[in-house]
Motif scaffolding. Structure first.
Motif, PDB file in Angstrom:
ATOM      1  N   GLY A  43       0.783  -1.229   0.000  1.00 16.79           N
ATOM      2  CA  GLY A  43       0.000   0.000   0.000  1.00 16.79           C
ATOM      3  C   GLY A  43       0.815   1.279   0.000  1.00 16.79           C
ATOM      4  N   LEU A  44       2.132   1.178   0.056  1.00 17.06           N
ATOM      5  CA  LEU A  44       2.994   2.356   0.056  1.00 17.06           C
ATOM      6  C   LEU A  44       3.600   2.552  -1.328  1.00 17.06           C
ATOM      7  CD1 LEU A  44       4.879   1.770   3.399  1.00 17.06           C
ATOM      8  CD2 LEU A  44       3.062   3.404   2.985  1.00 17.06           C
ATOM      9  N   GLN A  45       3.561   3.779  -1.792  1.00 15.67           N
ATOM     10  CA  GLN A  45       4.153   4.107  -3.082  1.00 15.67           C
ATOM     11  C   GLN A  45       5.580   4.595  -2.879  1.00 15.67           C
ATOM     12  OE1 GLN A  45       1.655   6.947  -5.003  1.00 15.67           O
ATOM     13  NE2 GLN A  45      -0.072   5.552  -5.160  1.00 15.67           N
ATOM     14  N   ILE A  46       6.280   4.792  -3.975  1.00 19.29           N
ATOM     15  CA  ILE A  46       7.666   5.262  -3.916  1.00 19.29           C
ATOM     16  C   ILE A  46       7.734   6.644  -3.272  1.00 19.29           C
ATOM     17  CG2 ILE A  46       9.667   5.909  -5.328  1.00 19.29           C
ATOM     18  CD1 ILE A  46       8.752   3.734  -7.312  1.00 19.29           C
ATOM     19  N   LYS A  47       6.745   7.482  -3.551  1.00 17.29           N
ATOM     20  CA  LYS A  47       6.740   8.839  -2.988  1.00 17.29           C
ATOM     21  C   LYS A  47       6.651   8.814  -1.466  1.00 17.29           C
ATOM     22  CE  LYS A  47       1.805   9.771  -3.191  1.00 17.29           C
ATOM     23  NZ  LYS A  47       1.313  10.266  -1.955  1.00 17.29           N
ATOM     24  N   ASP A  48       5.990   7.796  -0.911  1.00 18.44           N
ATOM     25  CA  ASP A  48       5.877   7.697   0.536  1.00 18.44           C
ATOM     26  C   ASP A  48       7.242   7.474   1.186  1.00 18.44           C
ATOM     27  OD1 ASP A  48       3.110   8.005   0.411  1.00 18.44           O
ATOM     28  OD2 ASP A  48       2.797   5.854   0.118  1.00 18.44           O
ATOM     29  N   PHE A  49       8.058   6.619   0.580  1.00 18.95           N
ATOM     30  CA  PHE A  49       9.394   6.385   1.112  1.00 18.95           C
ATOM     31  C   PHE A  49      10.276   7.627   0.966  1.00 18.95           C
ATOM     32  CE2 PHE A  49       7.988   2.043   0.058  1.00 18.95           C
ATOM     33  CZ  PHE A  49       8.082   1.501   1.335  1.00 18.95           C
ATOM     34  N   ILE A  50      10.136   8.326  -0.144  1.00 18.81           N
ATOM     35  CA  ILE A  50      10.905   9.559  -0.351  1.00 18.81           C
ATOM     36  C   ILE A  50      10.488  10.624   0.652  1.00 18.81           C
ATOM     37  CG2 ILE A  50      11.337  11.447  -1.982  1.00 18.81           C
ATOM     38  CD1 ILE A  50      11.089   9.327  -4.223  1.00 18.81           C
ATOM     39  N   PHE A  51       9.186  10.770   0.886  1.00 14.74           N
ATOM     40  CA  PHE A  51       8.703  11.750   1.860  1.00 14.74           C
ATOM     41  C   PHE A  51       9.164  11.412   3.272  1.00 14.74           C
ATOM     42  CE2 PHE A  51       4.761  13.071  -0.809  1.00 14.74           C
ATOM     43  CZ  PHE A  51       5.593  13.784  -1.658  1.00 14.74           C
ATOM     44  N   LEU A  52       9.164  10.133   3.627  1.00 16.45           N
ATOM     45  CA  LEU A  52       9.652   9.731   4.947  1.00 16.45           C
ATOM     46  C   LEU A  52      11.137  10.038   5.100  1.00 16.45           C
ATOM     47  CD1 LEU A  52       7.832   6.377   5.656  1.00 16.45           C
ATOM     48  CD2 LEU A  52       7.659   8.482   6.945  1.00 16.45           C
ATOM     49  N   LEU A  53      11.904   9.757   4.058  1.00 10.81           N
ATOM     50  CA  LEU A  53      13.337  10.040   4.109  1.00 10.81           C
ATOM     51  C   LEU A  53      13.594  11.541   4.239  1.00 10.81           C
ATOM     52  CD1 LEU A  53      16.232   8.909   3.856  1.00 10.81           C
ATOM     53  CD2 LEU A  53      16.036   9.339   1.414  1.00 10.81           C
ATOM     54  N   PHE A  54      12.904  12.355   3.447  1.00 10.28           N
ATOM     55  CA  PHE A  54      13.050  13.812   3.546  1.00 10.28           C
ATOM     56  C   PHE A  54      12.623  14.313   4.917  1.00 10.28           C
ATOM     57  CE2 PHE A  54      12.721  14.748  -1.277  1.00 10.28           C
ATOM     58  CZ  PHE A  54      14.083  14.571  -1.406  1.00 10.28           C
ATOM     59  N   SER A  55      11.569  13.766   5.468  1.00  8.25           N
ATOM     60  CA  SER A  55      11.105  14.183   6.792  1.00  8.25           C
ATOM     61  C   SER A  55      12.157  13.901   7.857  1.00  8.25           C
ATOM     62  CB  SER A  55       9.816  13.462   7.159  1.00  8.25           C
ATOM     63  OG  SER A  55       8.792  13.765   6.285  1.00  8.25           O
ATOM     64  N   ILE A  56      12.761  12.729   7.791  1.00  5.36           N
ATOM     65  CA  ILE A  56      13.794  12.370   8.761  1.00  5.36           C
ATOM     66  C   ILE A  56      15.003  13.278   8.620  1.00  5.36           C
ATOM     67  CG2 ILE A  56      15.444  10.551   9.365  1.00  5.36           C
ATOM     68  CD1 ILE A  56      13.179   8.535   8.698  1.00  5.36           C
ATOM     69  N   VAL A  57      15.432  13.524   7.385  1.00 10.31           N
ATOM     70  CA  VAL A  57      16.602  14.385   7.151  1.00 10.31           C
ATOM     71  C   VAL A  57      16.326  15.811   7.623  1.00 10.31           C
ATOM     72  CG1 VAL A  57      18.009  15.433   5.332  1.00 10.31           C
ATOM     73  CG2 VAL A  57      17.540  12.990   5.298  1.00 10.31           C
ATOM     74  N   ILE A  58      15.171  16.344   7.312  1.00 11.22           N
ATOM     75  CA  ILE A  58      14.817  17.708   7.743  1.00 11.22           C
ATOM     76  C   ILE A  58      14.781  17.800   9.251  1.00 11.22           C
ATOM     77  CG2 ILE A  58      12.923  19.378   7.825  1.00 11.22           C
ATOM     78  CD1 ILE A  58      12.300  18.590   4.918  1.00 11.22           C
ATOM     79  N   LEU A  59      14.164  16.829   9.898  1.00  8.48           N
ATOM     80  CA  LEU A  59      14.032  16.870  11.348  1.00  8.48           C
ATOM     81  C   LEU A  59      15.393  16.764  12.033  1.00  8.48           C
ATOM     82  CD1 LEU A  59      11.646  17.085  13.274  1.00  8.48           C
ATOM     83  CD2 LEU A  59      11.784  14.642  13.572  1.00  8.48           C
ATOM     84  N   ILE A  60      16.244  15.882  11.557  1.00 10.49           N
ATOM     85  CA  ILE A  60      17.560  15.715  12.187  1.00 10.49           C
ATOM     86  C   ILE A  60      18.461  16.922  11.925  1.00 10.49           C
ATOM     87  CG2 ILE A  60      19.698  14.362  12.075  1.00 10.49           C
ATOM     88  CD1 ILE A  60      17.964  11.877  11.815  1.00 10.49           C
ATOM     89  N   SER A  61      18.384  17.505  10.735  1.00 12.22           N
ATOM     90  CA  SER A  61      19.292  18.598  10.406  1.00 12.22           C
ATOM     91  C   SER A  61      18.857  19.948  10.977  1.00 12.22           C
ATOM     92  CB  SER A  61      19.466  18.711   8.891  1.00 12.22           C
ATOM     93  OG  SER A  61      18.237  19.053   8.284  1.00 12.22           O
ATOM     94  N   LEU A  62      17.578  20.161  11.196  1.00 10.21           N
ATOM     95  CA  LEU A  62      17.120  21.477  11.633  1.00 10.21           C
ATOM     96  C   LEU A  62      16.797  21.587  13.123  1.00 10.21           C
ATOM     97  CD1 LEU A  62      14.765  22.524   8.697  1.00 10.21           C
ATOM     98  CD2 LEU A  62      17.131  23.187   9.101  1.00 10.21           C
TER      99      LEU A  62
END
Length: 69
Positions: A43-62
């Protein structure tokens, strides 16, 4: 005991932050047609994994996580 409470607090803040950022990206950028794909994994698309990765990177870096206890 303080170590356990700090771990629970930081982990819950991290999961909440990632969830909010993912939800915001999915509701705004996720509506673009070319991001929706036919390929799914449980049920997860490729965009979901990309959004999760971006969310983690943004949260850790900022943001810095402080121990409340």
């Amino acid at each position: 005991m303080n170590i356990i409470l700090n771990f629970i607090s930081v982990l819950s803040a991290f999961i909440f932050g990632v969830g909010i950022l993912y939800w915001l990206m999915d509701e705004t950028v996720g509506k673009v047609k070319f991001l929706n794909s036919e390929k799914e994994w449980n049920g997860l698309q490729i965009k979901d994994f990309i959004f999760l990765l971006f969310s983690i990177v943004i949260l850790i870096s900022l943001f810095d996580f402080y121990k409340p206890y």
